[in-house]
Design an enzyme around this catalytic site. Structure first.
Site, PDB file in Angstrom:
ATOM      1  N   THR A   1      31.139  76.078 -40.286  1.00  0.00           N
ATOM      2  CA  THR A   1      31.738  77.218 -40.984  1.00  0.00           C
ATOM      3  C   THR A   1      33.231  77.365 -40.689  1.00  0.00           C
ATOM      4  OG1 THR A   1      31.215  78.756 -39.177  1.00  0.00           O
ATOM      5  CG2 THR A   1      29.579  78.546 -40.956  1.00  0.00           C
ATOM      6  N   ASP A   2      33.672  76.840 -39.525  1.00  0.00           N
ATOM      7  CA  ASP A   2      35.006  77.213 -39.044  1.00  0.00           C
ATOM      8  C   ASP A   2      36.159  76.732 -39.933  1.00  0.00           C
ATOM      9  OD1 ASP A   2      33.979  78.701 -37.031  1.00  0.00           O
ATOM     10  OD2 ASP A   2      34.232  77.188 -35.462  1.00  0.00           O
TER      11      ASP A   2
ATOM     12  N   THR B   1      27.428  73.866 -37.163  1.00  0.00           N
ATOM     13  CA  THR B   1      26.344  74.633 -36.525  1.00  0.00           C
ATOM     14  C   THR B   1      25.025  74.433 -37.256  1.00  0.00           C
ATOM     15  OG1 THR B   1      27.838  76.271 -35.631  1.00  0.00           O
ATOM     16  CG2 THR B   1      25.603  77.004 -36.008  1.00  0.00           C
TER      17      THR B   1
ATOM     18  N   SER C   1      33.397  71.491 -36.832  1.00  0.00           N
ATOM     19  CA  SER C   1      34.480  71.490 -37.830  1.00  0.00           C
ATOM     20  C   SER C   1      35.808  72.021 -37.306  1.00  0.00           C
ATOM     21  CB  SER C   1      34.065  72.228 -39.095  1.00  0.00           C
ATOM     22  OG  SER C   1      34.182  73.620 -38.966  1.00  0.00           O
TER      23      SER C   1
HETATM   24  C1  SIN Z   1      31.658  74.385 -36.788  1.00  0.00           C
HETATM   25  O1  SIN Z   1      32.463  74.923 -37.551  1.00  0.00           O
HETATM   26  O2  SIN Z   1      31.400  73.171 -36.835  1.00  0.00           O
HETATM   27  C2  SIN Z   1      30.999  75.180 -35.713  1.00  0.00           C
HETATM   28  C3  SIN Z   1      30.808  76.590 -36.089  1.00  0.00           C
HETATM   29  C4  SIN Z   1      29.907  76.805 -37.262  1.00  0.00           C
HETATM   30  O3  SIN Z   1      29.504  75.904 -37.986  1.00  0.00           O
HETATM   31  O4  SIN Z   1      29.586  78.008 -37.481  1.00  0.00           O
END
Ligand code: SIN
Length: 311
Positions: A95-96, A16, A62
């Site tokens: 973050t995921d 993100t 991710s």
């Molecule tokens: C991801 O994990 O690539 C999408 C969600 C995020 O980064 O918060």
């Protein structure tokens, strides 16, 4: 000639933090992994005084992180850390699955220089994106004297790779060190150490050299009201190599799930018990399936994959 290790290398993997939406007010209907790592750096003029180098290692959401990308990333990190002029590494990530990549890198590399993962909950096009501040903070952590090991810098807090978990689906401060102290805080670009930098023994890149498509298959099954052994039986039939049971409480399992897991174990499948609780260890007790200690189910899965790769 004395070489100053003041170069910070930024490795981009997507997420993100590199995401874009059609409108600035849209914080959820965006597409992750659209901007390059150079674009991300261009949004942080405050980093202009730093010696930085940027490389794009991957460009993905991710949730789709995979073994091949982990292999490439670990190899790239190791190669950069071996350069005497490199003082630290920053990895921009979604973050995921960030906590999984952080744990994987710490176990494989246990680096003597800092490797700092950072991310964002809001896309780069948001009204108030959190990515630029997180990237700025991550660079300060990567350049901090005495820093080492794999950590996560988000929302002004620095977490140990083993402790960190994403605990909120929306908030900007989405990460917690669930079962231990914070490593540090970053305040106005100053890193205030609160705990210890992660350390440990590296398994080494040789441990993960097997082609990614032939890595062990380890799956996670959860205990819950009415849990049966059906998922375990199906996974066994599909040829799974290892199973992590995300048990209730202290890793407890329904009679049906426990029976199916013991049958799998007797059949050669490696089985560890973890807990679906947000924090805390699973204690080993005589007669029970082995515990995964204080590792969350996703980190226990990585540990078991690495164990099977090493074995
Ligand atoms: C991801 O994990 O690539 C999408 C969600 C995020 O980064 O918060």
């Amino acid at each position: 000639m004395q070489i100053t290790a003041d170069l910070i290398v930024i490795l981009g993997t997507g997420g993100t933090i590199a995401g874009t939406a059609k409108t600035a007010s849209d914080g959820v209907g965006y597409t992750a992994a659209q901007l390059s790592v150079e674009d991300l750096l261009a949004a942080v003029p405050a980093l202009a005084s730093r010696r930085l180098e940027a490389h794009q290692v991957a460009q993905l959401d991710s949730k789709d992180m995979d073994f091949l990308t982990w292999q490439r990333l670990a190899t790239a990190v190791q190669a950069q850390l071996a350069r005497p002029e490199v003082g630290g590494i920053v990895i921009t990530h979604g973050t995921d699955t960030l906590e999984e990549t952080a744990y994987f890198l710490q176990r494989v590399l246990a680096p003597a220089k800092p490797v700092v993962l950072t991310a964002a909950m809001r896309p780069a096009t948001a009204l108030a994106p959190d990515g630029p501040q997180n990237l700025f903070d991550a660079v300060q952590v990567a350049a901090a004297p005495g820093a080492e090991g794999v950590v996560v810098a988000c929302a002004g807090r620095v977490h140990d790779a083993t402790q960190v978990r994403k605990t909120h689906s929306y908030r900007v401060d989405a990460f917690e060190s669930v079962d231990g102290a914070l490593v540090a805080r970053v305040e106005e670009g100053v890193v205030r150490l609160l705990g210890r930098w992660p350390s440990g023994e590296a398994l080494g890149l040789a441990c993960i050299s097997r082609p990614a498509e032939r890595w062990p298959r380890v799956e996670i099954v959860m205990n819950h009201a009415g849990a049966s052994g059906a998922v375990v039986d199906a996974l066994r039939a599909a040829g799974v190599d290892g199973l992590i049971a995300a048990g209730t409480g202290n890793g407890t399992l329904s009679v049906a799930l426990d029976t199916a897991l013991r049958e799998a174990q007797a059949d050669g499948v490696k089985v560890w018990r973890s807990t679906r609780c947000d924090a805390g260890p699973v204690m080993d007790l005589p007669g029970l399936l082995p515990s995964a200690g204080a590792l969350s189910p996703v980190k226990a899965r990585i540990e078991l994959i690495l164990t099977l790769l090493a074995g």
